[in-house]
Design an enzyme around this catalytic site. Structure first.
Site, short mmCIF file in Angstrom:
data_model
loop_
_atom_site.label_atom_id
_atom_site.label_comp_id
_atom_site.label_asym_id
_atom_site.label_seq_id
_atom_site.Cartn_x
_atom_site.Cartn_y
_atom_site.Cartn_z
N ARG A 18 46.85 13.41 73.88
CA ARG A 18 47.42 13.93 72.63
C ARG A 18 46.84 15.29 72.22
O ARG A 18 47.36 15.94 71.32
CB ARG A 18 47.21 12.89 71.51
CG ARG A 18 48.09 11.66 71.67
CD ARG A 18 47.58 10.46 70.88
NE ARG A 18 46.51 9.75 71.57
CZ ARG A 18 45.88 8.68 71.08
NH1 ARG A 18 46.21 8.21 69.90
NH2 ARG A 18 44.92 8.09 71.78
N GLY A 81 42.26 2.79 80.86
CA GLY A 81 42.11 2.14 79.56
C GLY A 81 40.64 1.91 79.20
O GLY A 81 39.76 1.97 80.06
N THR A 82 40.41 1.65 77.93
CA THR A 82 39.03 1.50 77.43
C THR A 82 38.34 0.28 78.04
O THR A 82 37.13 0.31 78.29
CB THR A 82 39.01 1.41 75.90
OG1 THR A 82 39.99 0.43 75.47
CG2 THR A 82 39.36 2.74 75.25
N GLU A 159 46.57 -3.39 68.80
CA GLU A 159 46.85 -1.96 68.77
C GLU A 159 48.11 -1.70 67.95
O GLU A 159 49.05 -2.52 67.95
CB GLU A 159 47.03 -1.42 70.19
CG GLU A 159 45.75 -1.41 70.99
CD GLU A 159 44.65 -0.62 70.27
OE1 GLU A 159 44.78 0.60 70.14
OE2 GLU A 159 43.66 -1.25 69.84
N ASN A 174 39.97 -1.03 63.60
CA ASN A 174 38.87 -1.06 64.57
C ASN A 174 38.38 0.37 64.78
O ASN A 174 39.15 1.24 65.19
CB ASN A 174 39.43 -1.65 65.88
CG ASN A 174 38.50 -1.44 67.06
OD1 ASN A 174 37.28 -1.51 66.91
ND2 ASN A 174 39.08 -1.17 68.23
N ASN A 232 41.96 12.50 68.32
CA ASN A 232 42.91 12.36 69.42
C ASN A 232 43.83 13.57 69.53
O ASN A 232 44.51 13.73 70.53
CB ASN A 232 43.75 11.09 69.21
CG ASN A 232 42.88 9.85 69.12
OD1 ASN A 232 42.20 9.50 70.08
ND2 ASN A 232 42.84 9.23 67.97
N LYS A 356 22.38 47.85 69.76
CA LYS A 356 22.33 47.00 70.94
C LYS A 356 20.96 47.12 71.57
O LYS A 356 20.50 48.23 71.82
CB LYS A 356 23.40 47.42 71.96
CG LYS A 356 23.54 46.40 73.07
CD LYS A 356 23.81 47.00 74.44
CE LYS A 356 22.61 47.69 75.04
NZ LYS A 356 22.81 48.08 76.44
N SER A 410 21.88 64.39 60.90
CA SER A 410 23.19 63.76 61.05
C SER A 410 23.92 64.29 62.29
O SER A 410 23.74 65.44 62.68
CB SER A 410 24.04 64.05 59.82
OG SER A 410 23.47 63.43 58.71
C1 UD1 Z 1 40.96 3.10 70.49
C2 UD1 Z 1 41.11 1.59 70.26
C3 UD1 Z 1 41.66 1.34 68.86
C4 UD1 Z 1 40.78 1.98 67.82
C5 UD1 Z 1 40.57 3.45 68.13
C6 UD1 Z 1 39.50 4.01 67.21
C7 UD1 Z 1 41.56 0.62 72.42
C8 UD1 Z 1 42.59 0.02 73.30
N1 UD1 Z 1 41.97 1.05 71.24
O1 UD1 Z 1 42.25 3.66 70.47
O2 UD1 Z 1 41.73 -0.05 68.61
O3 UD1 Z 1 41.34 1.82 66.53
O4 UD1 Z 1 40.13 3.64 69.48
O5 UD1 Z 1 39.38 5.40 67.35
O6 UD1 Z 1 40.41 0.66 72.79
N2 UD1 Z 1 38.52 6.20 77.40
C9 UD1 Z 1 37.94 6.01 78.64
N3 UD1 Z 1 38.70 5.56 79.66
C10 UD1 Z 1 40.02 5.25 79.51
C11 UD1 Z 1 40.61 5.44 78.24
C12 UD1 Z 1 39.84 5.90 77.20
O7 UD1 Z 1 36.75 6.27 78.81
O8 UD1 Z 1 40.64 4.84 80.48
C13 UD1 Z 1 37.72 6.73 76.30
C14 UD1 Z 1 38.30 7.98 75.73
O9 UD1 Z 1 37.78 9.13 76.40
C15 UD1 Z 1 37.89 7.92 74.27
C16 UD1 Z 1 37.75 6.43 74.01
O10 UD1 Z 1 37.69 5.80 75.25
O11 UD1 Z 1 36.66 8.55 74.04
C17 UD1 Z 1 38.92 5.88 73.20
O12 UD1 Z 1 40.12 6.14 73.89
P1 UD1 Z 1 41.41 6.62 73.10
O13 UD1 Z 1 42.49 6.83 74.09
O14 UD1 Z 1 41.08 7.70 72.17
O15 UD1 Z 1 41.75 5.27 72.29
P2 UD1 Z 1 42.55 5.18 70.94
O16 UD1 Z 1 44.00 5.24 71.24
O17 UD1 Z 1 42.02 6.15 69.97
MG MG Z 2 40.75 7.73 70.14
#
Ligand code: UD1
Ligand code: MG
Length: 473
Positions: A18, A81-82, A159, A174, A232, A356, A410
């Site tokens: 994003r 994913g996280t 989510e 969250n 984001n 400088k 000057s």
């Molecule tokens: C996430 C949470 C959401 C919460 C929000 C808070 C999940 C599924 N959702 O959403 O519930 O309200 O944060 O800000 O966790 N990252 C990785 N690897 C990945 C994907 C992400 O390390 O594969 C890291 C990103 O770099 C980031 C963090 O995890 O620092 C969160 O990821 P992001 O995509 O921002 O999650 P949100 O959509 O904000």
């Molecule tokens: Mg985030």
């Protein structure tokens, strides 16, 4: 020694889609340091160790930016994913001595150490398998919603994209910060499935899995909802910057710094300002800038890695970088002071002056329209308006020395390398190409020629050539 017996995991592998940027989200600058740096400082402030960072997108760049900070890195390639990020660190977590894991999303720059410490305390007291940090927001937007049981424990996180209209009305979200019992987490971590709107492995699904396994999950709600601000997009980055700036200014004002307009004042994370300094509107203090008591900076001044001594003044519209302004010196308005310059006690650099790599001695003055580069200027020197050091021959830079008490008229050009001796005088308009001994007067200009009556004679000659009726002759 760690205050909390926990290991930490920061998730920073995401692409930051994003942001719509080629740069990894973790590296986008915020108050002069990368976004991830803010999270890292909050985590390190709790005293947990080790601190592991999950990296994926632009992993090399992030690892390089945070090298030498005592961090462990784990690669998540590709980031799915996280939850998948935590899976990538599974072995490290399992091997860790501490049996509590503090897992933190890497995009939460307003998070504070005391909040993380409070979460770890709440987790220990609660005795559940996991405790998450929540915040209550007026506009919960795209954040995951916290679903509670009647007894207040957490049932699940859903989510926004997967939530029903009714769930979307829940204002408790969250924050993306969790304390886990490591063994309980590892029991369910492998069960995550990417069955959701984004097709990702969600860490948030761990909550439901723990519940299904008969475990308890708690939540601690942060008092200040701003701590849950996740970055984001560029709009969220700008909101975070505004809030962090305000927080920094509030801290400084509480410590005795006068800030006329906190809304337009930018004090970087590593800049320091002493009590009784005055920051005027639109002042930016970046990098390791220091401003001492009694000093005044601004309005419209930008200082980068610069030290301003007691009672010194940096006036309107100045740019100073990697330099020192000693006590009671004065700079500006409209001055540009470049790296490795040192402006001595009570010295003055005036309007439209560029310095400088120059040392200006105590009480010396360059009040107007000058370029002074690669110069060493002793104390009590007066540099007249328009004086220029010609320090560059097209290939090399050369030094200029101006010794104590010299007077530079000057519009002098000092062709370096050149030395002006102590107390010497340079006549205005001189081009000085040779050293001038102490106490001498040097004139480096053509003698003036005056031709009396020349102008009238010319006019008459012109009139005669045109003839009596103005015809061309
Ligand atoms: C996430 C949470 C959401 C919460 C929000 C808070 C999940 C599924 N959702 O959403 O519930 O309200 O944060 O800000 O966790 N990252 C990785 N690897 C990945 C994907 C992400 O390390 O594969 C890291 C990103 O770099 C980031 C963090 O995890 O620092 C969160 O990821 P992001 O995509 O921002 O999650 P949100 O959509 O904000
Ligand atoms: Mg985030």
């Amino acid at each position: 020694m760690s205050r909390h017996d926990a290991q930490a995991l920061i998730l920073a592998a995401g692409k930051g889609t994003r942001m719509k940027s080629a740069r990894a989200k973790a590296l986008h600058p915020l108050l002069g340091v990368p976004l991830l740096e803010h999270v890292l400082r909050a985590v390190q402030g709790v005293g947990v160790e080790p601190v592991t960072v999950v990296v994926g997108h632009q992993a090399d760049g992030i690892e390089a930016a945070f090298a030498g900070r005592g961090l462990a890195f784990v690669r998540q390639e590709p980031p799915l994913g996280t939850g998948h990020a935590v899976q990538a660190a599974r072995e490290l977590i399992a091997a860790g001595r501490a049996r509590t894991l503090l897992a933190v999303n890497g995009d939460l720059p307003l998070l504070r150490s005391q909040t993380l410490a409070a979460l770890l305390d709440a987790h220990r007291r609660g005795g559940g398998a996991a405790t998450l940090l929540s915040v209550v927001l007026e506009d919960p937007a795209e954040y995951g919603r916290v679903l509670r049981e009647a007894d207040g424990s957490v049932r699940a996180i859903v989510e926004a994209r997967d939530a029903t209209a009714e769930q979307k009305r829940i204002p408790e979200i969250n924050a993306g910060v969790y304390a886990f019992d490591v063994d309980r987490l590892l029991e369910v971590l492998g069960q995550l499935r990417p069955q959701n709107a984004q097709g990702e492995f969600y860490l948030t699904d761990v909550v439901g899995l723990l519940r299904a396994a008969g475990r308890q999950v708690g939540a601690m709600t942060a008092a200040d909802g701003r701590e849950g601000l996740g970055v984001n997009s560029h709009a969220e980055l700008a909101s975070a910057a505004r809030l962090l700036r305000a927080r920094r200014c509030a801290e400084l004002m509480a410590a005795g710094v006068a800030i006329e307009d906190p809304e337009t004042t930018f004090v970087g994370l590593d800049a320091e300002v002493e009590a009784d300094a005055l920051l005027r509107p639109f002042t930016l203090l970046e990098g390791r800038t220091r401003v001492a008591a009694g000093a005044m900076v601004g309005p419209f001044a930008r200082l980068v890695d610069t030290t301003v001594g007691r009672g010194a003044q940096v006036l309107d519209h100045c740019l100073l970088r990697e330099c020192v302004v000693e006590a009671e010196a004065s700079v500006g308005p409209f001055a540009h002071v470049r790296p490795e310059s040192r402006i001595g006690v009570k010295a003055k650099v005036g309007n439209f002056v560029e310095l400088k790599k120059t040392r200006l001695g105590e009480g010396s003055k360059a009040p107007h329209l000058s370029y002074i580069g690669d110069a060493t200027v002793g104390p009590g020197v007066n540099i007249g308006a328009g004086t220029i050091t010609c320090n560059y021959d097209g290939v090399h830079k050369h030094p200029t020395r101006i010794e104590a008490g010299a007077f530079i008229g000057s519009d002098t050009t000092l062709v370096a390398p050149v030395t002006i001796g102590e107390g010497a005088y340079i006549a205005a308009g001189s081009a000085i190409t040779e050293d001038v001994p102490a106490g001498a007067l040097a004139l480096g200009r053509a003698r003036q020629v005056v031709k009396p009556g020349w102008a009238e004679a010319r006019r008459q000659k012109a009139g005669a050539a045109k003839g009596p009726r103005g015809e061309q002759g």
